[in-house]
Enzyme design. Structure first.
Site, mmCIF file in Angstrom:
data_model
loop_
_atom_site.group_PDB
_atom_site.id
_atom_site.type_symbol
_atom_site.label_atom_id
_atom_site.label_comp_id
_atom_site.label_asym_id
_atom_site.label_seq_id
_atom_site.Cartn_x
_atom_site.Cartn_y
_atom_site.Cartn_z
ATOM 1 C CG HIS A 4 33.958 40.528 45.062
ATOM 2 N ND1 HIS A 4 34.197 40.555 43.508
ATOM 3 C CD2 HIS A 4 32.667 41.643 44.607
ATOM 4 C CE1 HIS A 4 34.106 40.422 42.769
ATOM 5 N NE2 HIS A 4 32.499 41.921 43.072
ATOM 6 C CG ASP B 257 36.890 43.140 43.601
ATOM 7 O OD1 ASP B 257 38.226 42.980 43.543
ATOM 8 O OD2 ASP B 257 35.739 43.320 43.033
HETATM 9 N N1 LIG Z 1 37.817 47.860 42.450
HETATM 10 C C1 LIG Z 1 36.306 47.720 41.807
HETATM 11 O O1 LIG Z 1 35.225 48.893 41.897
HETATM 12 C C2 LIG Z 1 36.582 46.444 41.028
HETATM 13 C C3 LIG Z 1 35.461 46.515 39.597
HETATM 14 C C4 LIG Z 1 34.903 45.622 38.560
HETATM 15 C C5 LIG Z 1 35.842 44.367 38.854
HETATM 16 N N2 LIG Z 1 37.434 44.404 39.893
HETATM 17 C C6 LIG Z 1 37.513 43.623 39.750
HETATM 18 O O2 LIG Z 1 38.885 43.674 38.775
HETATM 19 C C7 LIG Z 1 40.010 41.553 38.642
HETATM 20 C C8 LIG Z 1 39.435 41.602 37.488
HETATM 21 O O3 LIG Z 1 38.294 41.657 37.183
HETATM 22 P P1 LIG Z 1 38.110 41.051 35.277
HETATM 23 O O4 LIG Z 1 36.854 40.653 35.185
HETATM 24 O O5 LIG Z 1 39.252 41.941 34.246
HETATM 25 O O6 LIG Z 1 38.502 39.842 34.935
HETATM 26 P P2 LIG Z 1 39.295 38.760 34.010
HETATM 27 O O7 LIG Z 1 38.921 37.175 33.944
HETATM 28 O O8 LIG Z 1 38.231 39.549 32.932
HETATM 29 O O9 LIG Z 1 40.218 38.943 34.035
HETATM 30 C C9 LIG Z 1 41.798 39.085 34.770
HETATM 31 C C10 LIG Z 1 42.863 37.865 34.171
HETATM 32 O O10 LIG Z 1 43.787 38.066 34.930
HETATM 33 C C11 LIG Z 1 44.813 36.231 34.226
HETATM 34 N N3 LIG Z 1 45.362 35.973 35.696
HETATM 35 C C12 LIG Z 1 45.459 36.076 36.339
HETATM 36 N N4 LIG Z 1 46.131 35.118 37.002
HETATM 37 C C13 LIG Z 1 47.194 36.174 36.904
HETATM 38 C C14 LIG Z 1 48.815 36.174 37.156
HETATM 39 N N5 LIG Z 1 49.032 35.464 38.251
HETATM 40 N N6 LIG Z 1 49.128 37.008 36.369
HETATM 41 C C15 LIG Z 1 48.871 37.944 35.221
HETATM 42 N N7 LIG Z 1 48.033 37.187 34.610
HETATM 43 C C16 LIG Z 1 46.873 36.660 35.710
HETATM 44 C C17 LIG Z 1 43.510 36.025 33.861
HETATM 45 O O11 LIG Z 1 44.309 35.266 32.476
HETATM 46 C C18 LIG Z 1 42.974 36.904 32.678
HETATM 47 O O12 LIG Z 1 43.384 36.723 31.412
HETATM 48 C C19 LIG Z 1 38.280 41.315 39.515
HETATM 49 O O13 LIG Z 1 38.908 41.414 41.041
HETATM 50 C C20 LIG Z 1 37.094 41.762 39.614
HETATM 51 O O14 LIG Z 1 36.182 41.650 40.873
HETATM 52 C C21 LIG Z 1 37.205 44.999 40.296
#
Ligand SMILES: NC(=O)c1ccc[n+]([C@@H]2O[C@H](COP(=O)([O-])OP(=O)(O)OC[C@H]3O[C@@H](n4cnc5c(N)ncnc54)[C@H](O)[C@@H]3O)[C@@H](O)[C@H]2O)c1
Length: 370
Positions: free
Chosen positions: A96, A270
């Site tokens: 990240h 992240d």
């Molecule tokens: N904090 C943690 O422990 C942890 C753990 C796992 C994943 N994550 C994070 O969670 C986040 C989401 O991951 P994911 O696997 O669901 O991703 P993903 O790609 O499956 O989904 C992301 C979604 O966000 C949408 N999007 C993008 N820009 C947007 C905007 N401006 N407005 C509205 N929607 C928007 C996309 O169209 C997509 O559908 C990532 O940053 C990932 O690294 C964090």
């Protein structure tokens, strides 16, 4: 190849980069694996479990890094680990980078080969190594949100499902990908009234088919989000632009139009977080308050359920780990372009355009180094 697996040292991080079964797979291909003492205990695996399948155990992280050609980890290296990394060493883990200039500069300086789980792609345009951890984090996001809505936790005192005669909680989910969908399903299962916002209309169409009755969808725009905020009890940030800093969807000024004690859970922390007021927190101190709004922003949420997360992560990392060990990172990345998309920094050069863009660094296309 010699493969090293250090103990994770991030706050309350109990996952390990590999299960004993996966170690056995690597050893059956003729590789050697060295595990740091007790690195698997938090995930339910003893030193003996690793010894039984042929791994060796060593007491100190320094020894693991000195020994290994490839390091398999879970979380990004922390400052204490930077100096342990050898020039040219392959580090296969979550990085990240866009959320940390310090980490990015350190990995450039160490001249490591940084292969980031979160930017490896697949034929469907998905992120297969991120997906299982996003499933875990999405489900946890609603659990944590529900808990922090309770008054003793600092929340406004609303029960997710309401009760007979009293309305359920209003839950906004920003981003309808893996995290957002799983968060929505759990919140809906608790009886909340859920709305998912996404900018991708195709994704919204897909969601319409799978979501239950108490979840609705909305094409995301700054205006639509602002209109909803005054009635939201819980907002879950789940957006992603792969490799890049998360877009800021809620500003500090907008906190003033929300109800006091409303809860923001930023899973996208992240990648820098999608609320202007997001600061990374730990499982030990997961929340803080800004302008009467409770924020939860733990950057290693799946670390809280290691017995589930370690198995889920290893299920998806092991196949590429075998390819990397069998053929070396360069040949494996030449053979599998989706794996090559995981290369972020290689021997001092930034080869992922979003990471270069995040910190205005020179970008070298990955084809130029393969
Ligand atoms: N904090 C943690 O422990 C942890 C753990 C796992 C994943 N994550 C994070 O969670 C986040 C989401 O991951 P994911 O696997 O669901 O991703 P993903 O790609 O499956 O989904 C992301 C979604 O966000 C949408 N999007 C993008 N820009 C947007 C905007 N401006 N407005 C509205 N929607 C928007 C996309 O169209 C997509 O559908 C990532 O940053 C990932 O690294 C964090």
């Amino acid at each position: 190849m010699r493969i090293g697996v250090p103990k994770e040292i991030k706050n309350n991080e109990y996952r390990i980069g590999i299960t004993p079964n996966a170690v056995q797979t690597l050893i059956s291909h003729g590789h050697e694996v060295c595990i740091e003492n007790n690195a698997g205990v938090g995930s339910g695996f003893s030193n003996h479990d690793y010894l039984k399948v042929g791994a060796s155990i060593t007491s100190y992280p320094r020894e693991v890094y000195q020994y290994a050609d490839m390091i398999i980890k879970v979380k990004e290296p922390l400052p204490e680990e930077f100096e342990l990394i050898k020039e040219g060493q392959l580090i296969y883990t979550f990085f990240h980078f866009a959320s940390s200039e310090k980490l990015t500069k350190a990995m450039i300086e160490r001249k490591a080969v940084c292969l980031a789980y979160e930017t490896i792609t697949d034929d469907q345009g998905g992120l297969p190594l991120l997906t299982p951890m996003s499933e875990v984090a999405g489900r946890l996001a609603s659990q944590q949100g529900a808990k922090h809505l309770e008054s003793p936790q600092g929340g406004l005192g609303v029960l997710m499902g309401g009760v007979s005669g009293v309305s359920p909680a209003d839950v906004m989910i920003l981003g309808g990908g893996v995290v957002g969908t799983q968060a929505a399903l759990v919140a809906a299962g608790m009886g909340a009234d859920v709305t998912i916002y996404d900018i991708n209309s195709n994704r919204i169409e897909e969601l319409q088919v799978i979501i239950p009755k108490n979840v609705s969808t909305c094409l995301s725009s700054p205006d639509a989000i602002e209109k909803h905020l005054p009635k939201a009890h819980l907002v879950i940030g789940a957006v992603l632009v792969p490799g890049a800093k998360a877009p800021k969807l809620i500003t500090r000024n907008q906190l003033s139009i929300m109800q006091k004690g409303a809860v923001l859970v930023d899973v996208a922390v992240d990648q820098g977080g999608c609320f202007e007021t997001t600061q990374p927190t730990t499982h030990e101190n997961p929340t803080y308050v800004v302008d009467d709004i409770l924020h939860y922003a733990v950057s290693n949420m799946p670390g809280a359920v290691p017995q589930t997360s370690t198995k889920a992560l290893t299920n998806v990392t092991i196949d590429y780990a075998v390819e990397l060990a069998n053929h070396g990172w360069q040949n494996a990345c030449k053979q599998y372009p989706h794996l090559a998309n995981g290369l972020n920094i290689v021997k001092g050069k930034v080869v992922h355009h979003s990471v270069a863009e995040a910190f205005s660094l020179p970008f070298i296309p990955v084809e130029n180094i393969l």
